[in-house]
Design an enzyme around this catalytic site. Structure first.
Site, PDB file in Angstrom:
ATOM      1  CB  SER A  26      43.777  29.811  38.635  1.00 29.23           C
ATOM      2  OG  SER A  26      44.171  30.846  37.763  1.00 29.23           O
TER       3      SER A  26
ATOM      4  CE  LYS B  51      50.530  37.284  42.932  1.00 29.83           C
ATOM      5  NZ  LYS B  51      49.543  38.370  43.033  1.00 29.83           N
TER       6      LYS B  51
ATOM      7  N   GLY C 212      37.591  42.042  43.207  1.00 30.42           N
ATOM      8  CA  GLY C 212      38.810  42.221  42.408  1.00 30.42           C
ATOM      9  C   GLY C 212      38.852  41.473  41.082  1.00 30.42           C
TER      10      GLY C 212
END
Ligand code: ATR
Length: 266
Positions: A16, A67, A234
């Site tokens: 990440s 999420k 993205g």
């Protein structure tokens, strides 16, 4: 000095970029904080998130696959989180947690950066999973004409029930002629092939919710090879959604474009 602590929680989370992005935001805005990574086991989100916040953590970024679970767990949530059933940022105030979904805003801000207009445009979204739920409401709110295509029908039916304004179709039957094509499948995560008719890319602006710092994603590469007007990954969305979360946590606005340029250069 006791620094305010934040972390990204996910699985996997080793690659990440969120720590790098948030630490750069903190440097820009003179905020004193520490931001780390937490890899939670698939059945361990709740206990680890609770523990981190109970021990004084101020906020969490939430990434796949947590999420949806994060949305169900927080005490309250904003309208984007409620619409998508997913939370990508949590902030703690005292004993109470609030969940936000900044993914859709991040995507729209990246379109602004790229100069891509979406109002009235025919937009094809590939995939009908969690990632799509986060962006669909903001895209409709901006007036784009949305078609969602998915490999299996079940998810399309559920999505159409929640967002009656969209059109849906099987992935294998998608024709060409789109203004924009957005890849929101998780094919890259599962290292599987995304089988679509290459005609869909012709003269379209193509955007991959997945990103790669050092090379193009498979989708971007394919779109460029098959006549896309432009194709982008993205990374911009990632940085913009993070900037939005940072603003919610710290009450100051960082400069996402400078961070994005830094990531591309490094
Ligand atoms: P996420 O939260 O990342 O969206 P998800 O909710 O599991 O993950 O959804 C994954 C989406 O990617 C689904 O729409 C899935 O299609 P199916 O519903 O048919 O499973 C899509 N997907 C994943 N791999 C794919 C592939 N190789 N080709 C086409 N679609 C794929």
């Amino acid at each position: 000095m006791n620094l305010d602590r934040y972390a990204v929680i996910g699985n996997p989370v080793a690659h990440s970029l969120s720590p790098q992005i948030h630490e750069e935001f903190a440097r820009q805005t003179n905020q004193q904080l520490k931001y780390s990574r937490i890899e939670a086991p698939h059945d361990g989100f709740e206990s680890i998130a609770r523990d981190f916040l109970r021990k004084g953590g101020c906020g969490l970024s939430v990434t796949a696959p947590f999420k949806g679970e994060a949305f169900r767990w927080v005490d309250k949530s904003d309208e984007f989180a409620r619409e998508s059933g997913a939370v990508n940022a949590i902030s703690r105030s005292g004993d109470s947690t609030e969940g936000f979904n900044t993914d859709g805003i991040g995507l729209l801000q990246d379109f602004v950066r790229l100069g891509w207009k979406i109002t009235g445009r025919r937009v094809l979204v590939l995939g009908a999973g969690g990632a799509v739920r986060g962006i669909i409401g903001p895209l409709i709110a901006q007036g784009s004409v949305l078609t969602v295509a998915n490999r299996t029908e079940k998810r399309l039916v559920e999505l159409k029930a929640q967002f009656p304004d969209i059109s849906t179709m099987p992935l294998a039957e998608v024709p060409g002629d789109w203004d924009m094509v957005i890849n929101a499948t998780s094919a890259h995560l599962r290292s599987t092939e995304l089988n679509v008719d290459p005609h869909i890319f012709s003269d379209a602006r193509c955007y991959d919710l997945a990103y790669s710092c050092d090379r193009t994603t498979k989708f971007v590469d394919k779109a460029r090879r098959h006549g896309a007007t432009d194709a982008q990954d993205g990374l911009g969305m990632l940085v913009f959604q993070a900037a939005c979360a940072f603003g919610l946590w710290r009450g100051v606005d960082p400069d996402p474009i400078r961070v994005l340029e830094g990531l591309r250069e490094s």
